[in-house]
Design a protein around this motif. Structure first.
Motif, PDB file in Angstrom:
ATOM      1  N   ASP A 170      51.326  30.908  40.467  1.00 11.19           N
ATOM      2  CA  ASP A 170      50.784  30.318  39.243  1.00 11.19           C
ATOM      3  C   ASP A 170      49.293  30.005  39.367  1.00 11.19           C
ATOM      4  O   ASP A 170      48.629  29.754  38.356  1.00 11.19           O
ATOM      5  CB  ASP A 170      51.548  29.035  38.894  1.00 11.19           C
ATOM      6  N   GLU A 171      48.768  30.009  40.586  1.00  9.20           N
ATOM      7  CA  GLU A 171      47.359  29.665  40.795  1.00  9.20           C
ATOM      8  C   GLU A 171      46.466  30.890  40.985  1.00  9.20           C
ATOM      9  O   GLU A 171      45.303  30.756  41.341  1.00  9.20           O
ATOM     10  CB  GLU A 171      47.230  28.759  42.028  1.00  9.20           C
ATOM     11  N   VAL A 172      46.996  32.108  40.725  1.00  7.11           N
ATOM     12  CA  VAL A 172      46.229  33.320  41.006  1.00  7.11           C
ATOM     13  C   VAL A 172      44.915  33.364  40.225  1.00  7.11           C
ATOM     14  O   VAL A 172      43.922  33.942  40.673  1.00  7.11           O
ATOM     15  CB  VAL A 172      47.084  34.576  40.709  1.00  7.11           C
ATOM     16  N   ASN A 173      44.886  32.720  39.053  1.00  3.44           N
ATOM     17  CA  ASN A 173      43.661  32.744  38.245  1.00  3.44           C
ATOM     18  C   ASN A 173      42.518  31.965  38.891  1.00  3.44           C
ATOM     19  O   ASN A 173      41.372  32.048  38.449  1.00  3.44           O
ATOM     20  CB  ASN A 173      43.930  32.200  36.839  1.00  3.44           C
ATOM     21  N   GLN A 174      42.808  31.219  39.955  1.00  4.41           N
ATOM     22  CA  GLN A 174      41.750  30.513  40.665  1.00  4.41           C
ATOM     23  C   GLN A 174      41.067  31.391  41.721  1.00  4.41           C
ATOM     24  O   GLN A 174      40.082  30.979  42.332  1.00  4.41           O
ATOM     25  CB  GLN A 174      42.316  29.262  41.336  1.00  4.41           C
ATOM     26  N   THR A 175      41.597  32.587  41.963  1.00  2.00           N
ATOM     27  CA  THR A 175      41.007  33.508  42.933  1.00  2.00           C
ATOM     28  C   THR A 175      39.554  33.795  42.558  1.00  2.00           C
ATOM     29  O   THR A 175      39.240  34.045  41.386  1.00  2.00           O
ATOM     30  CB  THR A 175      41.808  34.818  42.972  1.00  2.00           C
ATOM     31  N   PHE A 176      38.663  33.747  43.540  1.00  2.00           N
ATOM     32  CA  PHE A 176      37.252  33.970  43.216  1.00  2.00           C
ATOM     33  C   PHE A 176      36.556  34.770  44.308  1.00  2.00           C
ATOM     34  O   PHE A 176      36.965  34.778  45.476  1.00  2.00           O
ATOM     35  CB  PHE A 176      36.516  32.644  42.975  1.00  2.00           C
ATOM     36  N   LEU A 177      35.487  35.425  43.900  1.00  3.51           N
ATOM     37  CA  LEU A 177      34.595  36.163  44.795  1.00  3.51           C
ATOM     38  C   LEU A 177      33.365  35.309  45.046  1.00  3.51           C
ATOM     39  O   LEU A 177      32.734  34.833  44.097  1.00  3.51           O
ATOM     40  CB  LEU A 177      34.184  37.489  44.154  1.00  3.51           C
ATOM     41  N   ASN A 193      51.286  38.099  43.394  1.00  2.00           N
ATOM     42  CA  ASN A 193      50.444  37.976  44.581  1.00  2.00           C
ATOM     43  C   ASN A 193      48.992  37.772  44.167  1.00  2.00           C
ATOM     44  O   ASN A 193      48.728  37.036  43.215  1.00  2.00           O
ATOM     45  CB  ASN A 193      50.641  39.194  45.473  1.00  2.00           C
ATOM     46  N   SER A 194      48.064  38.434  44.825  1.00  2.00           N
ATOM     47  CA  SER A 194      46.662  38.165  44.543  1.00  2.00           C
ATOM     48  C   SER A 194      45.816  39.370  44.938  1.00  2.00           C
ATOM     49  O   SER A 194      46.340  40.448  45.249  1.00  2.00           O
ATOM     50  CB  SER A 194      46.209  36.909  45.294  1.00  2.00           C
ATOM     51  N   ASN A 195      44.507  39.174  44.924  1.00  2.00           N
ATOM     52  CA  ASN A 195      43.585  40.208  45.368  1.00  2.00           C
ATOM     53  C   ASN A 195      43.737  40.402  46.882  1.00  2.00           C
ATOM     54  O   ASN A 195      43.661  39.455  47.650  1.00  2.00           O
ATOM     55  CB  ASN A 195      42.159  39.794  45.018  1.00  2.00           C
ATOM     56  N   SER A 196      43.922  41.643  47.294  1.00  2.00           N
ATOM     57  CA  SER A 196      44.165  41.926  48.704  1.00  2.00           C
ATOM     58  C   SER A 196      42.966  42.551  49.392  1.00  2.00           C
ATOM     59  O   SER A 196      42.598  42.162  50.491  1.00  2.00           O
ATOM     60  CB  SER A 196      45.370  42.857  48.837  1.00  2.00           C
ATOM     61  N   GLY A 197      42.340  43.561  48.775  1.00  2.00           N
ATOM     62  CA  GLY A 197      41.208  44.239  49.392  1.00  2.00           C
ATOM     63  C   GLY A 197      40.086  44.453  48.407  1.00  2.00           C
ATOM     64  O   GLY A 197      40.270  44.347  47.192  1.00  2.00           O
ATOM     65  N   GLY A 198      38.910  44.763  48.925  1.00  2.00           N
ATOM     66  CA  GLY A 198      37.769  45.038  48.070  1.00  2.00           C
ATOM     67  C   GLY A 198      36.665  45.746  48.843  1.00  2.00           C
ATOM     68  O   GLY A 198      36.479  45.496  50.033  1.00  2.00           O
ATOM     69  N   SER A 199      35.949  46.631  48.165  1.00  2.00           N
ATOM     70  CA  SER A 199      34.839  47.345  48.789  1.00  2.00           C
ATOM     71  C   SER A 199      33.928  47.883  47.700  1.00  2.00           C
ATOM     72  O   SER A 199      34.409  48.351  46.661  1.00  2.00           O
ATOM     73  CB  SER A 199      35.365  48.492  49.659  1.00  2.00           C
ATOM     74  N   PHE A 200      32.617  47.809  47.927  1.00  2.00           N
ATOM     75  CA  PHE A 200      31.654  48.301  46.952  1.00  2.00           C
ATOM     76  C   PHE A 200      31.510  49.807  47.091  1.00  2.00           C
ATOM     77  O   PHE A 200      31.268  50.336  48.182  1.00  2.00           O
ATOM     78  CB  PHE A 200      30.302  47.618  47.143  1.00  2.00           C
TER      79      PHE A 200
END
Length: 594
Positions: free
Chosen positions: A155-162, A188-195
């Motif tokens: 329920d708190e996934v919207n708090q995920t931040f970069l 779940n949530s954001n797992s990976g990221g790359s530019f």
């Protein structure tokens, strides 16, 4: 990369559909082609990559594998009592592997970045964070800053931040994720990221075979959603290969696989509509160096660029003298006799010592901007560095008649970005400038140029080049739009580099490009061809060899390479000028279309 439902999807022969340029989100699609997948026991959380290796990351272990052979060449396992409990995505910078780490799902959360030597996979440092409200899931280096995601679940996934950090690890901005993406993250949530290679941010969730393409606004706030794309992976940590622009690595967690992928246009292998066959002139080379005469072109005639003036051709070219200095000249011949040339040069002097064009001025591209104003774009060599890194910018000279030129300023009008992972990170070289009619009827100057993203000991990295695009309203101030064509790893005549683009826009608004390609087949240049409806997404032909238009041949002046084409219409035919062995040491030749 925590998960409640791990979906192990096996997608063979898949394509990742995405938009390559942020400015072209309404344009045609491009795809990413799956090149290879290999079973790796440690492929549990993420994969990181550098020029020679990829690194499979599990909760408490890391394994290093050789890129070409997938042979394991190093490993690390957290010792008993270590604070390394849940490693996540990693990124490689200057011989160090930086991994996001947390103690999830314990409470209170503890977050750190764990740092390893890539050579030995020994643990060398740890950086802890005071933030305990979200778990660190990935770390990336981009635009001289660190980027880290703090993930929340359920329920708190919207708090995920970069979050962005400067070099002193001070936070300088935060961005929240758009709801469109958060819906796909849940539960779940954001797992990976790359530019990616043109600056967009690609992120993954934990489960879905998707990437989410985002734009990071300059000001902190909310990330801008561009699109969702399918991928032959199943979430988890991803890594763009900054040593090989356009190559992406990911994993399939359930099957323990590392997947190597490559950007490609969804129509890249469609049939060419206007292929050309060429008949070489029997008198080639028609413009050889004037050896022994002490002139500006005694050792090289290279990089031809042709402009018609009445019944004559003006052929601008780079000339090399006996002392290694290269300057630009022009040769004039009648249109009906391209074997007899009158030469003039140099047209202007090199820049002063220490300037970007102190040693070489080459790759001329003369463009008539108006009835009384010409631009000549050229590539400077500063005499420092190796390969294309010795070419720190594209300069400009101006003229009122196209023959008498004045060098414009002491700085290039287009310079390398200096940003690791960018398509023109370390060097740039010329291509072609043309006025393009936009879909709305307006006109804009487009500069197709060569970018060099990296150098390396390996031939394919040392020679790697890509074709980039910049746009301008005045022909002086240019806005870069990123890479529009990469090497094609499936065709051995252009699997190392693409460079020196010459682009024409047809009456129907479509585009044609001739370019120099380096491939493992010859090890040097050949001349290739591509077509496009929008000038961004290019097709290269259905079958192997369809776009290969001129190759090294014979035992003479062009046995090693043919390169740097320039094209002009001659009645109902096309006229091609190009240079031969040694980057023009044997001179310039010509051919006519069948």
């Amino acid at each position: 990369m925590k998960t409640k439902n791990s979906c192990g999807l096996r997608l063979n022969n898949s394509f990742l559909t995405l938009f390559f340029l942020a400015s072209a989100c309404d344009a045609a699609e491009i795809s990413i082609q799956e090149l290879r997948r290999v079973q790796i026991p440690e492929a549990h959380q993420a994969v990181a990559v550098d020029s020679s290796s990829f690194y499979a990351i599990a909760n408490r272990s890391i394994a290093r594998y050789e890129k070409g052979t997938s042979k394991k060449i190093g490993e690390w396992t957290a010792p008993n009592g270590s604070n390394v409990l849940h490693l996540n995505s990693g990124t490689v910078l200057d011989g160090k592997l930086y991994c996001a780490n947390s103690n999830w799902p314990k409470s209170p959360l503890k977050n750190s970045v764990e740092i390893y030597s890539t050579d030995t996979l020994t643990h060398v440092a740890s950086r802890t964070f005071e933030i305990t409200d979200g778990a660190i899931n990935w770390i990336e280096r981009h635009q001289d800053a660190w980027w880290i995601v703090f993930a929340f679940y359920g329920d708190e996934v919207n708090q995920t931040f970069l979050a962005r950090y400067n070099n002193d690890w001070e936070e300088t901005g935060r961005w929240k994720f758009p709801e469109t993406v958060l819906k796909r993250f849940r539960p779940n949530s954001n797992s990976g990221g790359s530019f990616g290679p043109n600056g967009n941010l690609f992120v993954t969730g934990h489960d879905h075979a998707e990437l989410y393409v985002l734009k990071v606004p300059e000001q902190p706030g909310k990330l801008e959603y561009l699109m969702t794309v399918s991928a032959p992976i199943a979430g988890q940590g991803i890594a763009w290969d900054h040593s090989d622009v356009g190559t992406l690595y990911g994993i399939v967690r359930q099957s323990k696989e590392v997947v190597k992928m490559r950007l490609s246009n969804s129509e890249a292998y469609a049939e060419l509509k206007q292929p050309v066959e060429w008949i070489r002139n029997e008198n080639n080379p028609v413009l050889p160096p004037r050896k022994g005469e002490g002139t500006f072109d005694t050792t090289r005639c290279m990089n031809p660029w042709v402009v018609r003036s009445g019944d004559s051709y003006n052929l601008y070219y780079g000339g090399g003298n006996d002392h290694g200095r290269h300057t630009i000249g022009v040769a004039t011949a009648a249109v009906d006799d391209v074997t007899q040339w009158e030469r003039k040069g140099p047209l202007f002097k090199n820049g002063p010592a220490g300037s970007f064009d102190a040693v070489w001025c080459v790759l001329p591209h003369a463009v008539k901007m108006s009835d009384s104003h010409w631009h000549l774009y050229y590539t400077g060599n500063a005499g420092r560095g190796s390969g294309l890194s010795a070419f720190p910018g594209i300069g400009l000279a101006t003229s009122q008649n196209g023959l008498d030129w004045i060098r414009h300023g002491e700085t290039p009008v287009l310079a390398p970005s200096g940003e690791s992972g960018a398509p023109d990170a370390i060097g740039v070289a010329g291509g072609s400038v043309l006025k393009v009619t936009q879909p709305d009827g307006t006109q804009q100057w487009h500069f197709y140029y060569t970018g060099c993203p990296t150098t390396g000991v390996r031939h394919d990295l040392n020679q790697q080049k890509v074709i980039c695009l910049a746009v301008s309203d005045d022909g002086i101030n240019w806005e870069k739009k990123g890479a529009v064509m990469l090497r094609d790893p499936t065709r051995n005549y252009e699997d190392i580099a693409v460079a020196g683009p010459v682009v024409h826009q047809e009456k129907d608004g479509s585009f044609r490009m001739w370019y120099s390609a380096i491939g493992s087949r010859w090890g040097y240049y050949s001349i290739c061809y591509a077509e496009s409806t929008d000038g961004i997404h290019w097709r290269r032909g259905k079958n192997y060899g369809d776009n290969l238009q001129l190759a090294p041949t014979g035992k003479g002046w062009e046995k090693q390479m043919v390169e740097y084409p320039t094209i002009i219409r001659e009645g109902d035919k096309l006229r091609l000028f190009y240079c031969g062995d040694g980057y023009g040491r044997t001179g310039i030749g010509t051919a006519i279309s069948k």
